[in-house]
Design a protein around this motif. Structure first.
Motif, short mmCIF file in Angstrom:
data_model
loop_
_atom_site.label_atom_id
_atom_site.label_comp_id
_atom_site.label_asym_id
_atom_site.label_seq_id
_atom_site.Cartn_x
_atom_site.Cartn_y
_atom_site.Cartn_z
N ARG A 140 45.10 51.69 83.56
CA ARG A 140 43.81 51.01 83.59
C ARG A 140 43.92 49.67 82.87
N ALA A 141 43.26 48.67 83.38
CA ALA A 141 43.29 47.35 82.76
C ALA A 141 42.43 47.33 81.51
N SER A 142 42.84 46.54 80.51
CA SER A 142 42.10 46.45 79.24
C SER A 142 40.64 46.06 79.48
N ALA A 143 40.38 45.22 80.45
CA ALA A 143 39.01 44.78 80.71
C ALA A 143 38.12 45.95 81.14
N ASP A 144 38.72 47.03 81.64
CA ASP A 144 37.94 48.19 82.06
C ASP A 144 37.38 48.98 80.88
N HIS A 145 37.82 48.68 79.66
CA HIS A 145 37.44 49.48 78.50
C HIS A 145 36.28 48.91 77.70
N VAL A 146 35.61 47.89 78.21
CA VAL A 146 34.57 47.23 77.43
C VAL A 146 33.18 47.64 77.93
N MET A 168 43.06 74.88 79.33
CA MET A 168 43.47 73.61 78.74
C MET A 168 42.96 72.49 79.65
N ALA A 169 42.65 71.35 79.06
CA ALA A 169 42.15 70.20 79.80
C ALA A 169 43.27 69.63 80.67
N SER A 170 42.96 68.59 81.43
CA SER A 170 43.97 67.91 82.26
C SER A 170 45.10 67.41 81.37
N ASP A 171 46.26 67.17 81.94
CA ASP A 171 47.41 66.68 81.17
C ASP A 171 47.08 65.39 80.43
N GLN A 172 46.36 64.48 81.09
CA GLN A 172 46.00 63.22 80.45
C GLN A 172 45.09 63.44 79.25
N LEU A 173 44.11 64.32 79.40
CA LEU A 173 43.19 64.58 78.29
C LEU A 173 43.90 65.32 77.16
N VAL A 174 44.78 66.25 77.48
CA VAL A 174 45.56 66.94 76.44
C VAL A 174 46.39 65.92 75.66
N ARG A 175 47.02 64.99 76.37
CA ARG A 175 47.84 63.98 75.69
C ARG A 175 47.01 63.12 74.75
N ILE A 176 45.82 62.71 75.17
CA ILE A 176 45.00 61.87 74.30
C ILE A 176 44.45 62.70 73.13
N CYS A 177 44.16 63.99 73.36
CA CYS A 177 43.71 64.85 72.26
C CYS A 177 44.82 65.01 71.22
N GLY A 179 46.62 63.30 65.47
CA GLY A 179 47.45 62.69 64.44
C GLY A 179 46.80 61.50 63.76
N GLU A 180 45.59 61.16 64.14
CA GLU A 180 44.92 59.97 63.60
C GLU A 180 43.63 60.36 62.89
N SER A 181 43.00 59.39 62.24
CA SER A 181 41.74 59.65 61.55
C SER A 181 40.63 58.75 62.11
N GLU A 196 43.88 48.70 63.07
CA GLU A 196 44.31 47.82 64.15
C GLU A 196 45.53 48.37 64.90
N LYS A 197 46.49 48.93 64.18
CA LYS A 197 47.69 49.48 64.81
C LYS A 197 47.34 50.67 65.70
N THR A 198 46.45 51.53 65.20
CA THR A 198 46.03 52.70 65.97
C THR A 198 45.31 52.29 67.24
N VAL A 199 44.45 51.27 67.14
CA VAL A 199 43.73 50.77 68.31
C VAL A 199 44.71 50.21 69.33
N ALA A 200 45.74 49.50 68.86
CA ALA A 200 46.75 48.96 69.77
C ALA A 200 47.48 50.08 70.50
N GLU A 201 47.82 51.16 69.77
CA GLU A 201 48.48 52.30 70.40
C GLU A 201 47.57 52.98 71.42
N LEU A 202 46.30 53.12 71.07
CA LEU A 202 45.32 53.70 71.98
C LEU A 202 45.19 52.83 73.24
N GLN A 203 45.09 51.53 73.06
CA GLN A 203 44.95 50.61 74.19
C GLN A 203 46.18 50.72 75.10
#
Length: 194
Positions: free
Chosen positions: A175-181, A114-123, A128-130, A159-166
């Motif tokens: 991580r700061a939002s600016a790091d994701h661009v 299994m991947a790291s805990d963080q990667l498992v959580r994001i997977c 649950g999303e499309s 938009e709601k899904t992106v907000a949850e991901l962010q």
């Protein structure tokens, strides 16, 4: 026979438990695909019972040799395997090492942990999303390789899904939002996925 097994969120036994008990045997290979990767998992039931289990989001598939990216499943794949029977399940997997070149159809794979805990959580979040394929690829890299998440594919998402991901990336990973661009084409070019 080979079957594209439907992904679902049903509760069942994770494959990890059956692997650790030696109840199932696996062999992994890549199939040709237009986007990321189709992974074929050959499964053999070594028991006398019908096994109902799932391949978990966050299950890795390791490339051999190590110069190629490893892959990670982001969806739950439900399996029903008859006693002493075998089958081939096909599922989508995504590269998880942006700094390496992508595997090709001839790259040998082995079932990984299994991947790291963080990667498992994001997977599990992705399960649950499309999301579109480009977005999934970059979300996985954002967590597995700590690379910035580009705005390009996010513009296509709910938009709601992106907000949850962010929120996940900002709060759970600190991580700061600016790091994701970063521009989408830059990431794809660096990974050899143009």
């Amino acid at each position: 026979s080979t079957a594209l097994i439907a992904s679902c969120n049903a509760e069942s036994t994770p494959m990890a438990g059956l692997l650790s008990r030696g109840v199932i045997k696996t062999k992994v290979s890549l199939l040709p695909a237009n986007h990321d990767f189709l992974v074929q998992v050959e499964l053999v039931n070594n028991s006398r019972e019908v096994l109902e289990f799932h391949i978990e989001p966050g299950r890795t598939f390791n490339s051999i040799p190590d110069e190629f990216q490893d892959l990670v499943a982001v969806n739950t794949t439900q399996i029903v395997l008859q006693p002493a029977a075998s089958m081939k399940a096909v599922l989508f997997a995504y590269c998880k090492n942006k700094h390496k070149k992508g595997p090709d159809r001839t790259t040998p794979l082995e079932l990984g942990p299994m991947a790291s805990d963080q990667l498992v959580r994001i997977c599990r979040f992705i399960d649950g999303e499309s999301f579109n394929i480009q977005t999934i690829r970059h979300i996985v890299w954002a967590v597995s390789d700590t690379v910035p998440l580009p705005n390009g594919p996010l513009a296509l998402e709910n938009e709601k899904t992106v907000a949850e991901l962010q929120r996940y990336l900002d709060v759970d990973l600190g991580r700061a939002s600016a790091d994701h661009v970063l521009e989408l084409d830059t990431l794809s070019r660096e990974a050899g996925l143009e």
